[in-house]
Design an enzyme around this catalytic site. Sequence first.
Site, PDB file in Angstrom:
ATOM      1  N   ASN A  17       0.974  -1.213  -0.070  1.00  0.00           N
ATOM      2  CA  ASN A  17      -0.179   0.113   0.030  1.00  0.00           C
ATOM      3  C   ASN A  17       0.935   1.261   0.011  1.00  0.00           C
ATOM      4  O   ASN A  17       0.389   2.443  -0.475  1.00  0.00           O
ATOM      5  CB  ASN A  17      -0.997  -0.300   1.303  1.00  0.00           C
ATOM      6  CG  ASN A  17      -0.448  -0.256   2.450  1.00  0.00           C
ATOM      7  OD1 ASN A  17       0.866  -0.587   2.610  1.00  0.00           O
ATOM      8  ND2 ASN A  17      -0.832  -0.060   3.776  1.00  0.00           N
ATOM      9  N   GLU A  33       4.862  -5.027  11.675  1.00  0.00           N
ATOM     10  CA  GLU A  33       4.039  -4.116  11.456  1.00  0.00           C
ATOM     11  C   GLU A  33       2.857  -4.639  10.750  1.00  0.00           C
ATOM     12  O   GLU A  33       2.955  -4.793   9.407  1.00  0.00           O
ATOM     13  CB  GLU A  33       4.392  -2.721  10.791  1.00  0.00           C
ATOM     14  CG  GLU A  33       5.413  -1.903  11.487  1.00  0.00           C
ATOM     15  CD  GLU A  33       4.946  -1.150  12.608  1.00  0.00           C
ATOM     16  OE1 GLU A  33       3.746  -1.215  12.718  1.00  0.00           O
ATOM     17  OE2 GLU A  33       5.745  -0.630  13.359  1.00  0.00           O
ATOM     18  N   CYS A  52      -3.558  -0.061   6.985  1.00  0.00           N
ATOM     19  CA  CYS A  52      -3.331  -0.763   8.152  1.00  0.00           C
ATOM     20  C   CYS A  52      -3.877  -0.369   9.277  1.00  0.00           C
ATOM     21  O   CYS A  52      -4.575  -1.080  10.014  1.00  0.00           O
ATOM     22  CB  CYS A  52      -1.815  -1.165   8.321  1.00  0.00           C
ATOM     23  SG  CYS A  52      -0.824   0.160   8.755  1.00  0.00           S
ATOM     24  N   GLU A  78       7.988   1.543  14.700  1.00  0.00           N
ATOM     25  CA  GLU A  78       8.864   2.537  13.438  1.00  0.00           C
ATOM     26  C   GLU A  78       8.450   3.984  13.872  1.00  0.00           C
ATOM     27  O   GLU A  78       7.573   4.299  14.767  1.00  0.00           O
ATOM     28  CB  GLU A  78       8.135   2.001  12.328  1.00  0.00           C
ATOM     29  CG  GLU A  78       8.213   0.626  11.802  1.00  0.00           C
ATOM     30  CD  GLU A  78       8.130   0.420  10.279  1.00  0.00           C
ATOM     31  OE1 GLU A  78       6.900   0.615   9.809  1.00  0.00           O
ATOM     32  OE2 GLU A  78       8.918  -0.204   9.680  1.00  0.00           O
TER      33      GLU A  78
HETATM   34  P1  NAD Z   1       1.368  -9.779   2.875  1.00  0.00           P
HETATM   35  O1  NAD Z   1       1.358 -10.306   4.254  1.00  0.00           O
HETATM   36  O2  NAD Z   1       0.514 -10.605   2.116  1.00  0.00           O
HETATM   37  O3  NAD Z   1       2.690  -9.587   2.458  1.00  0.00           O
HETATM   38  C1  NAD Z   1       3.632  -8.780   3.042  1.00  0.00           C
HETATM   39  C2  NAD Z   1       4.990  -9.037   2.414  1.00  0.00           C
HETATM   40  O4  NAD Z   1       5.649 -10.237   2.985  1.00  0.00           O
HETATM   41  C3  NAD Z   1       5.017  -9.195   0.726  1.00  0.00           C
HETATM   42  O5  NAD Z   1       6.346  -8.282   0.431  1.00  0.00           O
HETATM   43  C4  NAD Z   1       5.235 -10.587   0.880  1.00  0.00           C
HETATM   44  O6  NAD Z   1       6.009 -11.025  -0.403  1.00  0.00           O
HETATM   45  C5  NAD Z   1       6.095 -10.895   1.922  1.00  0.00           C
HETATM   46  N1  NAD Z   1       5.980 -12.374   2.289  1.00  0.00           N
HETATM   47  C6  NAD Z   1       4.850 -13.226   2.095  1.00  0.00           C
HETATM   48  N2  NAD Z   1       5.158 -14.366   2.694  1.00  0.00           N
HETATM   49  C7  NAD Z   1       6.326 -14.183   3.106  1.00  0.00           C
HETATM   50  C8  NAD Z   1       7.281 -15.228   3.729  1.00  0.00           C
HETATM   51  N3  NAD Z   1       6.961 -16.717   4.319  1.00  0.00           N
HETATM   52  N4  NAD Z   1       8.308 -14.838   4.132  1.00  0.00           N
HETATM   53  C9  NAD Z   1       8.905 -13.626   3.724  1.00  0.00           C
HETATM   54  N5  NAD Z   1       8.036 -12.516   3.325  1.00  0.00           N
HETATM   55  C10 NAD Z   1       6.749 -12.956   3.021  1.00  0.00           C
HETATM   56  O7  NAD Z   1       0.626  -8.230   3.023  1.00  0.00           O
HETATM   57  P2  NAD Z   1      -0.035  -7.295   1.770  1.00  0.00           P
HETATM   58  O8  NAD Z   1      -1.036  -8.205   1.328  1.00  0.00           O
HETATM   59  O9  NAD Z   1       1.042  -7.041   1.111  1.00  0.00           O
HETATM   60  O10 NAD Z   1      -0.324  -6.042   2.740  1.00  0.00           O
HETATM   61  C11 NAD Z   1      -1.622  -6.066   3.386  1.00  0.00           C
HETATM   62  C12 NAD Z   1      -1.415  -6.234   4.653  1.00  0.00           C
HETATM   63  O11 NAD Z   1      -0.203  -5.536   5.431  1.00  0.00           O
HETATM   64  C13 NAD Z   1      -2.476  -5.962   5.612  1.00  0.00           C
HETATM   65  O12 NAD Z   1      -2.970  -6.789   6.553  1.00  0.00           O
HETATM   66  C14 NAD Z   1      -2.140  -4.557   6.223  1.00  0.00           C
HETATM   67  O13 NAD Z   1      -2.750  -4.275   7.620  1.00  0.00           O
HETATM   68  C15 NAD Z   1      -0.767  -4.868   6.488  1.00  0.00           C
HETATM   69  N6  NAD Z   1       0.047  -3.482   6.620  1.00  0.00           N
HETATM   70  C16 NAD Z   1       0.586  -3.265   7.792  1.00  0.00           C
HETATM   71  C17 NAD Z   1       1.147  -1.854   8.079  1.00  0.00           C
HETATM   72  C18 NAD Z   1       1.569  -1.453   9.592  1.00  0.00           C
HETATM   73  O14 NAD Z   1       2.574  -0.796   9.510  1.00  0.00           O
HETATM   74  N7  NAD Z   1       1.322  -2.068  10.511  1.00  0.00           N
HETATM   75  C19 NAD Z   1       1.236  -0.947   7.008  1.00  0.00           C
HETATM   76  C20 NAD Z   1       0.574  -1.364   5.655  1.00  0.00           C
HETATM   77  C21 NAD Z   1       0.092  -2.665   5.804  1.00  0.00           C
END
Ligand code: NAD
Length: 485
Positions: A154, A251, A285, A459
């Site tokens: 995002n 996060e 998020c 962060e």
């Molecule tokens: P996701 O969990 O699908 O992926 C996040 C990242 O992790 C991607 O780069 C992905 O390739 C990587 N990944 C996936 N499996 C992995 C593994 N086994 N080992 C290492 N890396 C791996 O999340 P998304 O769909 O890209 O983003 C949406 C989610 O992120 C939502 O739940 C949202 O709330 C959260 N988010 C949190 C914050 C925060 O700061 N708290 C900010 C933005 C988004």
Amino acid sequence: MTHPAQPKASHFINGEYVEDTAGTPIPVIYAATGEQIATVYAATPAIVEQALSTAKEAQKAWAKMTGTERGRILRRAADIMRERNHDLSVLETYDTGKPLQETLVADATSGADALEYFGGLAASLTGEHIPLGEDWVYTKREALGLCVGIGAWNYPTQIACWKGAPALACGNSMVFKPSETTPLCALKVAEILIEAGAPAGVFNVVQGMGEVGGALVTDPRVDKVSLTGSVPTGKKVYAAAAAGMKHVTMELGGKSPLIIFDDADVDNAVGGAINGNFYSSGQVCSNGTRVFVQKGIKEKFLARLAERTGNAIIGDPMDEATSFGPMVTENQMNIVLGYIEKGKEEGARLICGGKRADMDGYFIEPTVFADVTDDMTIAREEIFGPVMSVLDFDTEEEVVARANDTEFGLSAGVFTKDFTRAHRVIGNLEAGSCFINSYNDAPVEAPFGGVKASGVGRENSKEAIKHFSQVKSVYVRMGDVEAAF
Ligand code: NAD
């Protein structure tokens, strides 16, 4: 002709673009049209190796520079980002589909703030002197070493900078893997850091999916993993990092409560709910997606909310008048539409929106459900789309208990004119990043992060320094050593 969003190559390692077309091709789709605008290739094991060994080596000399020198480079990078804000914002819009109206003020600018802030702190990372009679202890704040950053889709520029800037300020190096959905912007951050004078290899970008992330997280040379992503991914990555006793920052997702008391200013409360649900088409998020409204103000709130939501300008994200863009992918759109159907099936009352917008691209109308109850799926699960659930409540005690009844704990907000109550309620809410009479502000000076399943570590702010450094303590004896034999 190549699209202007097509990067020079997929990866950025040791100060330059690197390509390896043997990796799985990852199409980059512009969410507003469904058009493929670029292709990157997932990192092969050879690319992962190149990035990690380069970063490991580059970190040693980087950590030996003074904080002032490191900080100057970060601050120069901030200036370059600001000068190029327009081009970077256009790229961010291509990468994510978010409207230019947002990206011009929230992405490269936020990244630049992080580079400037941590650049400013870099020279102040000192230890303590602890006198012990004639002897003393001194402490040193040292870098962790090689850090891995993994991003969600995002905020691709912001996430790269929120992780990269504090890591580099402390003398670490980083290998950053953007989300496979939005792989473009982090490459520009790497390019700008080099232009600002960062030594080659200090900040590297490799592309790929979970498999590449997994290879980075499990490598024994890696000292710290900072992930922004969903809770299920966070659990996997945290466990993998723990096996190697690595430091982590997580996060993760949320289902945050936004509580509106009877005495709140209705327009401000509606504004907070709009910012906390519809900014970036709900793909934030920390969004306050469970909007608890005290019964006395409910109908007034809903009427004003429906009216103002009707003013959203949905359409071409490159048009600066547009205030509401598409979902990042077709898949994400379908997930969100599925939740909207669930809301209807489970008996929530649709106030506005509730369907795909009638245009190309992955647009969903901003959607509000009222009369939502705590057990409904839309009130329990993170949707990550423009779907607001409005729930009723009677008393403060009741709403605090219901707000806390979730596995998540990222954010929370309260709208009221009664300041005593505002602070009391916030004090009782289980959340890391909270707001009073506001929602979703994220200045770099404030710590950001969650409690419970929403994450570990913080962060931004000085807190982030603690998570990218460690303390060495040194006992200094001035006299003779006494020993038992
Ligand atoms: P996701 O969990 O699908 O992926 C996040 C990242 O992790 C991607 O780069 C992905 O390739 C990587 N990944 C996936 N499996 C992995 C593994 N086994 N080992 C290492 N890396 C791996 O999340 P998304 O769909 O890209 O983003 C949406 C989610 O992120 C939502 O739940 C949202 O709330 C959260 N988010 C949190 C914050 C925060 O700061 N708290 C900010 C933005 C988004």
